[in-house]
Structures are given as structure tokens and as C-alpha cells.
Design a protein around this motif. Structure first.
Motif, PDB file in Angstrom:
ATOM      1  N   MET A   1      14.059   7.504   0.958  1.00  0.00           N
ATOM      2  CA  MET A   1      13.588   6.558  -0.053  1.00  0.00           C
ATOM      3  C   MET A   1      13.619   7.148  -1.459  1.00  0.00           C
ATOM      4  SD  MET A   1      13.338   3.957   1.739  1.00  0.00           S
ATOM      5  CE  MET A   1      12.626   2.753   0.645  1.00  0.00           C
ATOM      6  N   ARG A   2      13.563   8.445  -1.575  1.00  0.00           N
ATOM      7  CA  ARG A   2      13.645   9.103  -2.881  1.00  0.00           C
ATOM      8  C   ARG A   2      15.076   9.475  -3.253  1.00  0.00           C
ATOM      9  NH1 ARG A   2       8.858  13.460  -3.220  1.00  0.00           N
ATOM     10  NH2 ARG A   2       7.115  12.028  -3.364  1.00  0.00           N
TER      11      ARG A   2
ATOM     12  N   THR B   1      17.659  -2.258  -1.545  1.00  0.00           N
ATOM     13  CA  THR B   1      17.082  -1.995  -2.866  1.00  0.00           C
ATOM     14  C   THR B   1      18.128  -1.454  -3.833  1.00  0.00           C
ATOM     15  OG1 THR B   1      14.942  -1.542  -1.844  1.00  0.00           O
ATOM     16  CG2 THR B   1      15.262  -0.741  -4.085  1.00  0.00           C
TER      17      THR B   1
ATOM     18  N   MET C   1       5.781   6.277  -5.161  1.00  0.00           N
ATOM     19  CA  MET C   1       5.791   6.682  -3.770  1.00  0.00           C
ATOM     20  C   MET C   1       4.785   5.800  -3.022  1.00  0.00           C
ATOM     21  SD  MET C   1       5.276  10.444  -1.951  1.00  0.00           S
ATOM     22  CE  MET C   1       5.059  11.212  -3.496  1.00  0.00           C
ATOM     23  N   THR C   2       5.216   5.297  -1.876  1.00  0.00           N
ATOM     24  CA  THR C   2       4.363   4.399  -1.096  1.00  0.00           C
ATOM     25  C   THR C   2       3.332   5.184  -0.290  1.00  0.00           C
ATOM     26  OG1 THR C   2       5.773   4.420   0.855  1.00  0.00           O
ATOM     27  CG2 THR C   2       6.291   2.780  -0.851  1.00  0.00           C
ATOM     28  N   LEU C   3       2.344   4.469   0.210  1.00  0.00           N
ATOM     29  CA  LEU C   3       1.320   5.091   1.054  1.00  0.00           C
ATOM     30  C   LEU C   3       1.957   5.678   2.310  1.00  0.00           C
ATOM     31  CD1 LEU C   3      -1.634   5.721   1.676  1.00  0.00           C
ATOM     32  CD2 LEU C   3      -1.825   3.430   2.687  1.00  0.00           C
ATOM     33  N   LEU C   4       2.944   4.977   2.873  1.00  0.00           N
ATOM     34  CA  LEU C   4       3.632   5.491   4.063  1.00  0.00           C
ATOM     35  C   LEU C   4       4.304   6.822   3.759  1.00  0.00           C
ATOM     36  CD1 LEU C   4       4.724   5.245   6.953  1.00  0.00           C
ATOM     37  CD2 LEU C   4       6.640   3.938   5.998  1.00  0.00           C
ATOM     38  N   GLU C   5       5.003   6.896   2.636  1.00  0.00           N
ATOM     39  CA  GLU C   5       5.679   8.140   2.270  1.00  0.00           C
ATOM     40  C   GLU C   5       4.670   9.269   2.070  1.00  0.00           C
ATOM     41  OE1 GLU C   5       8.995   7.689  -0.692  1.00  0.00           O
ATOM     42  OE2 GLU C   5       8.296   5.608  -0.606  1.00  0.00           O
ATOM     43  N   LYS C   6       3.575   8.982   1.378  1.00  0.00           N
ATOM     44  CA  LYS C   6       2.543   9.996   1.160  1.00  0.00           C
ATOM     45  C   LYS C   6       1.949  10.468   2.477  1.00  0.00           C
ATOM     46  CE  LYS C   6       1.121   8.439  -3.418  1.00  0.00           C
ATOM     47  NZ  LYS C   6       0.057   7.833  -4.221  1.00  0.00           N
TER      48      LYS C   6
END
Length: 160
Positions: free
Chosen positions: A61-62, A148, A1-6
Motif C-alpha cells: 500500500m505504500r 487506487t 496510513m490506515t489502522l490495518l497497516e499500523k
């Protein structure tokens, strides 16, 4: 998980917690003091909408957006890769149209000083301010996710 998602998940979680707090304060005031905040329904709606749009990117994204994949799963991987990429691009285009329209709505609300019809007379530009940036982020995420997934499928990896 990216920083943006978090970050987006944390923001949405805080908003949901505030919404729950506001609703409980409203219930307490009504039962204990026969009184009301007069804004819990309106602001809870704004908070629910904000938390929802903030969670769009992490959900996408998930791979958590609702999809009907019966046709996709029957396709050969490379054909599916092309379809996934096209769907990402087309979805992003549609989302960009929504982005421009919500931005125009935000600007119109600012220009004319539009306020809610509720007790609080909230300037509508405030709750609308989050929509265009969130939809723009979703547009970018749709292209990234489509590319992706397509790249993984093209390489023969089905673990999306």
C-alpha cells in the motif's frame, strides 16, 4: 496510513523483537552455560516468515514492493492506469491461488497432525495458520492498490 497497516506493522515489529530476544537468549545460553534452547533456529524462522507476511500489505500500500517501472514510466498516463489495474487484478488472482493452496496445506497439517522434524516437534499447523489469512489480505490489497493507482493516473495525478 490506515489502522490495518499500523496494526500489521505493530504485530510484525513485536514478532521481530521477540525473534531478536530469542536469538540473544540462545547466544547467551551457549556462551555462558554451554547449553541451548534447542528451538531458537526453528522458531526464529517461523517468526521471520510471520513478520514478513504481516508486512506485505503495508509495503504494497505504500508502494514499497520491488517493481521494474521502466516500461510503465514511458507509457501515457491513461494506458499506464489500465496496465496498473490489470496488474493488480492478475497479481491478486495469483495470490488467491497461493491462498487456497496454503489453506489446503494448513488443513492437511491439522488433519494428519504434522509436526516439525526439530527438537520441539511443533505442530506445523501453528506456524502455517498465519499464511492463508495474510495472503488473502494481500490479494485484497493488490486490487485496492491497483484500482487506487489506476484512478489517480486516469485523473492525471502521477503522485502515487
Amino acid at each position: 496510513m490506515t489502522l490495518l497497516e499500523k496494526t500489521l506493522i505493530a504485530m510484525a515489529s513485536i514478532i521481530v523483537a521477540l525473534m531478536v530476544l530469542l536469538m540473544n537468549v540462545e547466544v547467551f545460553l551457549r556462551y555462558a552455560f554451554n547449553s541451548s534452547t534447542n528451538l531458537s533456529e526453528e522458531y526464529s524462522g517461523y517468526m521471520f516468515a510471520a513478520a514478513t507476511v504481516l508486512a506485505f500489505v503495508p509495503a504494497l500500500m505504500r508502494g514499497r514492493f520491488l517493481r521494474i517501472s521502466a516500461l510503465l514510466s514511458a507509457m501515457p498516463m491513461r494506458m499506464r492506469a489500465v496496465v496498473e489495474l490489470l496488474v493488480g487484478i492478475i497479481s491478486a488472482g495469483f495470490c488467491l491461488v497461493l491462498t487456497t493452496q496454503t489453506w489446503a496445506l494448513f488443513q492437511t497439517s491439522l488433519q494428519f497432525g504434522s509436526v516439525s522434524d526439530q527438537f520441539s516437534a511443533t505442530p506445523l499447523a501453528y506456524p502455517q495458520a498465519i499464511l492463508a489469512p495474510a495472503l488473502l489480505a494481500l490479494s485484497v490489497a493488490m486490487i485496492v492498490r491497483g484500482a487506487t493507482v489506476a484512478q489517480n493516473l486516469w485523473r492525471g495525478r502521477a503522485d502515487l
